[in-house]
Write an enzyme that holds these catalytic residues in place. Structure first.
Site, short mmCIF file in Angstrom:
data_model
loop_
_atom_site.label_atom_id
_atom_site.label_comp_id
_atom_site.label_asym_id
_atom_site.label_seq_id
_atom_site.Cartn_x
_atom_site.Cartn_y
_atom_site.Cartn_z
CG ASN A 1 -0.31 -0.13 2.52
OD1 ASN A 1 0.75 -0.75 2.65
ND2 ASN A 1 -0.91 0.45 3.53
N GLY B 1 2.25 -5.35 7.45
CA GLY B 1 1.21 -6.01 6.67
C GLY B 1 0.00 -6.32 7.53
CB SER B 2 -2.91 -8.46 6.86
OG SER B 2 -2.35 -9.75 6.65
CD GLU C 1 4.93 -0.92 13.39
OE1 GLU C 1 3.76 -0.52 13.55
OE2 GLU C 1 5.79 -0.80 14.28
CB CYS D 1 -2.01 0.15 8.25
SG CYS D 1 -0.76 1.37 8.70
CD GLU E 1 -6.77 -3.22 8.24
OE1 GLU E 1 -6.19 -2.12 8.13
OE2 GLU E 1 -6.18 -4.30 8.49
#
Length: 450
Positions: free
Chosen positions: A113, A186-187, A208, A242, A328
């Site tokens: 992203n 990331g996720s 993160e 995020c 999310e």
């Protein structure tokens, strides 16, 4: 790339020495120079992969990278300088200090992203503290990832950093190797897999991640300001951020005017519409777009239209059972849920996983203080969204499912180093600690430890 290739690259890099202060600074300056030389190509690549407008790409990626590299270059020597500590009576005479030592060989796994910022910022911090790094950019942004590899190859030696491209299987092969430190963005789902793999080698990690960051809009909010700033936070990078506001809890007494002002804000920021607008990014893939559309299971209050690569800022009438509230969102879809009393809204947030960010909109300082003291979160902003990321003196990170550890500015230098104690003893040797023991020695020992 085969697992043998990945392992051989890792072994070669891990055998290289860590960087001195002078080598770290030179590496940073070389990296910055290379980024500048590729700036136009990077801006074009960000547009090709994510449809990022030129100004947004500079503001949210390149500009922040330059700022962070400059900070690291000017502070790394002071940060790496040993810090004297007071020695204890038991170790007298002695000299004690703490060194910020590099972890060694680090793995950096970056997302799609913000593919440039979230690759080169942690890489720069990693090099600043003398580490060596293997960087794996995302396969979802091929144009940007290929340029990152070229920049790393030109700016740094293969004894300082390597950039490895490939599918997710390549990342899985890398995480199985015994790195000294892993930095992942990331996720939450993938973060758990990375953490599990790292645990096999007892490798420390910073994760993160993300989560459902709420916006709480009270009856005392400046609704027009709140609407504009929420639309900005939700539409930046096509909502693929995020810390984007994931859903809104709004006091039922101001819900209707708030939704109306969301529409006004969209019309103000995108006067020519959103679809096909060069100021509005695209969804990274058709699969991601289909997933977003599948989450619209409630009445649409605003937006809803889409083309092959974009979805309008879309507001839906939601509740906590809505599909959009089960994961999310990571896109420009905004569930709006009304609440009747503030205590109920606070409880609804606290009953869910700890969010990466919390956004509170109110003109009442006492109300804001009460809300913040009642909730847990990675970071919070009062009367805005996203902007805590722009403050270099603030740590950025989550808690629980939203992340582990933090970085940015001085916190990045701490993240990529390990505080190591060192004690130098003098020649005087007090025999009090040695056998044979006696009641007299014990009395003296007790006095020392009081």
């Amino acid at each position: 790339m085969s697992s043998v290739d990945v392992r051989s690259l890792f072994l070669s890099l891990s055998q290289a020495p860590c960087l001195s202060i002078e080598e770290s600074k030179a590496a940073l300056l070389s990296l910055r120079k290379a980024i500048v030389s590729y700036e136009e190509e990077l801006l074009s690549a960000l547009y090709l992969d994510l449809g990022k407008p030129r100004q947004e790409a500079y503001m949210c990626e390149l500009g922040l990278i330059y700022k962070e590299i400059d900070y690291y270059a000017s502070h790394l020597a002071r940060f790496r300088k040993p810090k004297r500590k007071r020695g204890g009576l038991a170790s007298f005479p002695s000299k004690a200090y703490v060194e910020a030592r590099p972890w060694g060989t680090c793995l950096i796994l970056s997302p799609w992203n913000y593919p440039l910022l979230l690759s080169l910022d942690p890489l720069a911090a990693c090099l600043s503290m003398g580490n060596k790094a293997v960087l794996k950019p995302s396969e979802y942004c091929p144009h940007v990832s290929q340029l990152i590899q070229r920049i790393v190859n030109e700016a740094l030696s293969d004894k300082q950093a390597l950039c490895v491209l490939g599918p997710k299987e390549t990342a899985e092969q890398l995480t199985a190797l015994p790195f000294d430190f892993v930095f992942f963005t990331g996720s939450s789902k993938v973060g758990r897999e990375v953490y599990k793999a790292a645990s096999e080698n007892l490798t420390p990690c910073v994760l993160e991640l993300g989560g459902k960051s709420p916006c709480l809009v009270s009856e005392h909010a400046d609704l027009r300001l709140a609407a504009r700033r929420i639309v900005f936070g939700k539409c930046l990078n096509g909502g693929q951020t995020c810390v984007a506001p994931d859903y809104v809890l709004v006091d039922k007494r101001v819900k209707e005017p708030f939704v109306s002002m969301l529409k006004e804000a969209v019309d103000e920021l995108y006067p020519n519409g959103m679809l096909g607008n060069a100021d509005y990014g695209k969804i990274v893939s058709s699969a991601h777009l289909r997933r977003l559309l599948s989450l619209i299971d409630r009445p649409v209050l605003l937006g809803g239209k889409h083309n092959d690569s974009q979805l309008e800022f879309t507001v839906i009438e939601a509740d906590f059972a809505s599909l959009s509230m089960q994961e999310e969102i990571f896109g420009p879809l905004l569930p709006v849920i009304e609440y009747e009393d503030l205590d109920g809204a606070i409880k609804a947030i606290s009953d869910r996983a700890i969010p990466l960010s919390l956004y509170v909109f109110t003109k009442s300082r006492s109300e804001a203080k009460s809300i913040l003291s009642s909730l847990d979160f990675g970071g919070a902003v009062v009367n805005d969204t996203l902007m805590h990321l722009t403050v270099p003196t603030l740590p950025f990170g989550g808690k629980g499912a939203s992340g582990l550890g933090s970085y940015h500015g001085p916190y990045s230098l701490a993240c990529f180093s390990r505080e190591t104690p060192v004690l130098h003893r003098g020649k005087i040797d007090v025999k009090l600690r040695y056998p044979p023991f006696s009641s007299k020695k014990e009395k003296l020992i007790r006095k020392i430890f009081r």
